[in-house]
Design a protein around this motif. Structure first.
Motif, PDB file in Angstrom:
ATOM      1  N   TYR A   1     -23.034   3.978  -0.264  1.00  0.00           N
ATOM      2  CA  TYR A   1     -22.389   2.693   0.032  1.00  0.00           C
ATOM      3  C   TYR A   1     -21.039   2.678  -0.667  1.00  0.00           C
ATOM      4  CZ  TYR A   1     -21.891  -2.353   0.858  1.00  0.00           C
ATOM      5  OH  TYR A   1     -21.455  -3.594   1.287  1.00  0.00           O
ATOM      6  N   ILE A   2     -19.989   2.374   0.086  1.00  0.00           N
ATOM      7  CA  ILE A   2     -18.628   2.352  -0.450  1.00  0.00           C
ATOM      8  C   ILE A   2     -18.024   0.995  -0.142  1.00  0.00           C
ATOM      9  CG2 ILE A   2     -16.398   3.520  -0.530  1.00  0.00           C
ATOM     10  CD1 ILE A   2     -17.796   5.856   1.026  1.00  0.00           C
ATOM     11  N   ALA A   3     -17.403   0.358  -1.134  1.00  0.00           N
ATOM     12  CA  ALA A   3     -16.705  -0.909  -0.933  1.00  0.00           C
ATOM     13  C   ALA A   3     -15.279  -0.782  -1.446  1.00  0.00           C
ATOM     14  CB  ALA A   3     -17.423  -2.046  -1.660  1.00  0.00           C
ATOM     15  N   ALA A   4     -14.343  -1.402  -0.739  1.00  0.00           N
ATOM     16  CA  ALA A   4     -12.938  -1.387  -1.161  1.00  0.00           C
ATOM     17  C   ALA A   4     -12.242  -2.608  -0.605  1.00  0.00           C
ATOM     18  CB  ALA A   4     -12.242  -0.112  -0.700  1.00  0.00           C
ATOM     19  N   GLY A   5     -11.154  -3.000  -1.257  1.00  0.00           N
ATOM     20  CA  GLY A   5     -10.337  -4.108  -0.787  1.00  0.00           C
ATOM     21  C   GLY A   5      -9.236  -3.605   0.128  1.00  0.00           C
ATOM     22  N   SER A   6      -8.915  -4.392   1.160  1.00  0.00           N
ATOM     23  CA  SER A   6      -7.947  -3.915   2.152  1.00  0.00           C
ATOM     24  C   SER A   6      -6.527  -3.838   1.617  1.00  0.00           C
ATOM     25  CB  SER A   6      -7.966  -4.835   3.384  1.00  0.00           C
ATOM     26  OG  SER A   6      -7.388  -6.098   3.081  1.00  0.00           O
ATOM     27  N   VAL A   7      -6.222  -4.562   0.529  1.00  0.00           N
ATOM     28  CA  VAL A   7      -4.844  -4.567   0.036  1.00  0.00           C
ATOM     29  C   VAL A   7      -4.654  -3.657  -1.167  1.00  0.00           C
ATOM     30  CG1 VAL A   7      -4.516  -6.920   0.889  1.00  0.00           C
ATOM     31  CG2 VAL A   7      -5.140  -6.565  -1.508  1.00  0.00           C
ATOM     32  N   GLU A   8      -5.697  -2.936  -1.564  1.00  0.00           N
ATOM     33  CA  GLU A   8      -5.545  -2.089  -2.752  1.00  0.00           C
ATOM     34  C   GLU A   8      -4.973  -0.721  -2.399  1.00  0.00           C
ATOM     35  OE1 GLU A   8      -8.992  -0.231  -4.665  1.00  0.00           O
ATOM     36  OE2 GLU A   8     -10.256  -1.563  -3.465  1.00  0.00           O
ATOM     37  N   SER A   9      -4.266  -0.163  -3.348  1.00  0.00           N
ATOM     38  CA  SER A   9      -3.577   1.107  -3.113  1.00  0.00           C
ATOM     39  C   SER A   9      -4.538   2.279  -2.977  1.00  0.00           C
ATOM     40  CB  SER A   9      -2.588   1.391  -4.253  1.00  0.00           C
ATOM     41  OG  SER A   9      -1.522   0.459  -4.245  1.00  0.00           O
ATOM     42  N   LEU A  10      -5.753   2.132  -3.470  1.00  0.00           N
ATOM     43  CA  LEU A  10      -6.736   3.212  -3.387  1.00  0.00           C
ATOM     44  C   LEU A  10      -7.648   3.074  -2.174  1.00  0.00           C
ATOM     45  CD1 LEU A  10      -7.764   3.560  -7.151  1.00  0.00           C
ATOM     46  CD2 LEU A  10      -6.057   4.872  -5.874  1.00  0.00           C
ATOM     47  N   LEU A  11      -7.279   2.231  -1.217  1.00  0.00           N
ATOM     48  CA  LEU A  11      -8.124   2.004  -0.048  1.00  0.00           C
ATOM     49  C   LEU A  11      -8.507   3.300   0.641  1.00  0.00           C
ATOM     50  CD1 LEU A  11      -9.478   0.318   2.160  1.00  0.00           C
ATOM     51  CD2 LEU A  11      -7.207   0.021   3.202  1.00  0.00           C
TER      52      LEU A  11
END
Length: 380
Positions: free
Chosen positions: A318-328
């Motif tokens: 399971y992977i979660a990330a924010g759409s505005v982060e530089s590490l997307l």
């Protein structure tokens, strides 16, 4: 512990580029920018406090507010929401405050720098009905998060973020507590050895040691979940890879929150999301990469940079990330690579969210919804 040709290092690590360290004995800082690689590197003891002053890479605050939704890339389903909640501003504002402090204080002691990043707990509300216990597992200190009524046979092995250099079990215990409570499990948050005093693979070695100690204590490998955020997300993915290299069982599942994997800084979103991410910049990452890898470990080493790893047979992910982060695109590239190897992958992207937005647990609905989805996935 690992294959020497791939991940072991020998000799003292050189002071990382863009960071300058001064020793307790008052000698001049080791400034890599003023010497060639062939010159003698500055010496370090094994003590955490040996290198004490840090010149921080400058990076500007970037305050941008955008709309929010979350996408589960395993099914293509979307979770539409209105504009980001006012509560979610707390994390972005904290990052902006750190930016102001770091840019107004060119040199900080390592101790004070780590104290600043221990404020990472502030966006997280204290979870109710969760107890904490300091402990040592497999020789590694840490903090247990013990939700009331949790299944003690289910353990989250939580590795904190912070560029392998900052962050701690204390800064992440509340977040781990929220996730453990939602999953009905316990969590052990490692205080693993940190860079630059302890370069790669020290962090992986500590994670593997805890995993093996849990098995010795009677926990089934399938009942252990490696979970982490940012650099800790790297370790959550890397620990199973290191276990596989040793011929050991892997955990039952892996959770990576805003994982930082790319030690080569090749991601496109480092550029495209530069103005929306309030924390991450290339100079900041370069300093942290130099601190953990030095000049010996290659940045494409699969145990340091899992984007170069082989994922056949890897646990469900399971992977979660924010759409505005530089590490997307660290998250999206990991998902693509793991899926190509046949791994069961769920990728959740929360639009408008900053780096490691689950830190807003108990405060912002976006974080609580993400943790709810993780729990739903965990119990499938």
């Amino acid at each position: 512990m690992f294959d020497e040709s791939r991940s072991e290092i020998s000799g003292p690590a050189k002071c990382p580029s863009r960071w300058a360290f001064a020793r307790w004995d008052g000698t001049a800082p080791c400034d890599p920018g003023k010497r060639s690689k062939s010159e003698q590197p500055c010496a370090r003891s094994q003590a955490q406090s040996e290198c004490t002053r840090v010149r921080i890479p400058r990076f500007r605050a970037k305050n941008t507010r955008v709309t929010n939704r979350s996408i589960d890339m395993s099914t293509g389903s979307a979770f539409p929401q209105s504009a980001t909640s006012p509560e979610s501003d707390f994390l972005r504002d904290l990052y902006a405050d750190w930016d102001r402090i770091l840019n107004s204080t060119p040199e900080l002691t390592t101790r004070l720098l780590r104290s600043i990043f221990d404020e990472w707990h502030q966006p997280t509300r204290e979870p109710e009905e969760v107890a904490y216990k300091e402990d040592v597992v497999g020789g590694v200190p840490g903090i247990w998060a013990l939700p009331i009524g949790a299944d003690r046979s289910k353990v989250l092995l939580y590795t904190h973020g912070g560029g392998f250099a900052v962050g701690s079990a204390a800064s992440h215990r509340k977040l781990a507590g929220h996730v453990a409570k939602a999953l009905g499990a316990t969590a052990f948050v490692l205080d693993y050895r940190r860079a630059p005093e302890h370069p790669h693979p020290a962090q992986l070695e500590d994670g593997v040691a805890v995993f093996e100690a849990l098995i010795t204590a009677g926990i089934a490998p399938s009942d252990i979940t490696t979970i982490g955020d940012s650099a800790g997300g790297n370790l959550a993915v890397g620990i199973p890879l290191a276990l596989r290299q040793k011929g050991r069982p892997m955990p039952g599942q892996v959770i990576a929150l805003s994982p930082w994997l790319d030690m080569e800084n090749k991601g496109e979103t480092l550029v495209t999301n530069n103005d929306t991410d309030a924390l991450i910049t290339v100079p900041l990452l370069e300093g942290m990469i130099a601190g953990v890898l030095g000049d010996v470990v290659r940045p494409d080493n699969p145990l340091a940079n899992p984007l170069h790893a082989e994922f056949t047979g890897f646990p469900r992910l399971y992977i979660a990330a924010g759409s505005v982060e530089s590490l997307l695109d660290n998250a999206t590239r990991l998902a693509d690579r793991a899926k190509a190897a046949g791994v069961d992958v769920t990728l959740s992207i929360a639009e408008g969210m900053q780096h490691v937005y689950p830190f807003l647990a108990g405060r912002a609905p976006e974080a609580d919804e993400e943790i709810r989805r993780i729990a739903q996935w965990y119990h499938v």
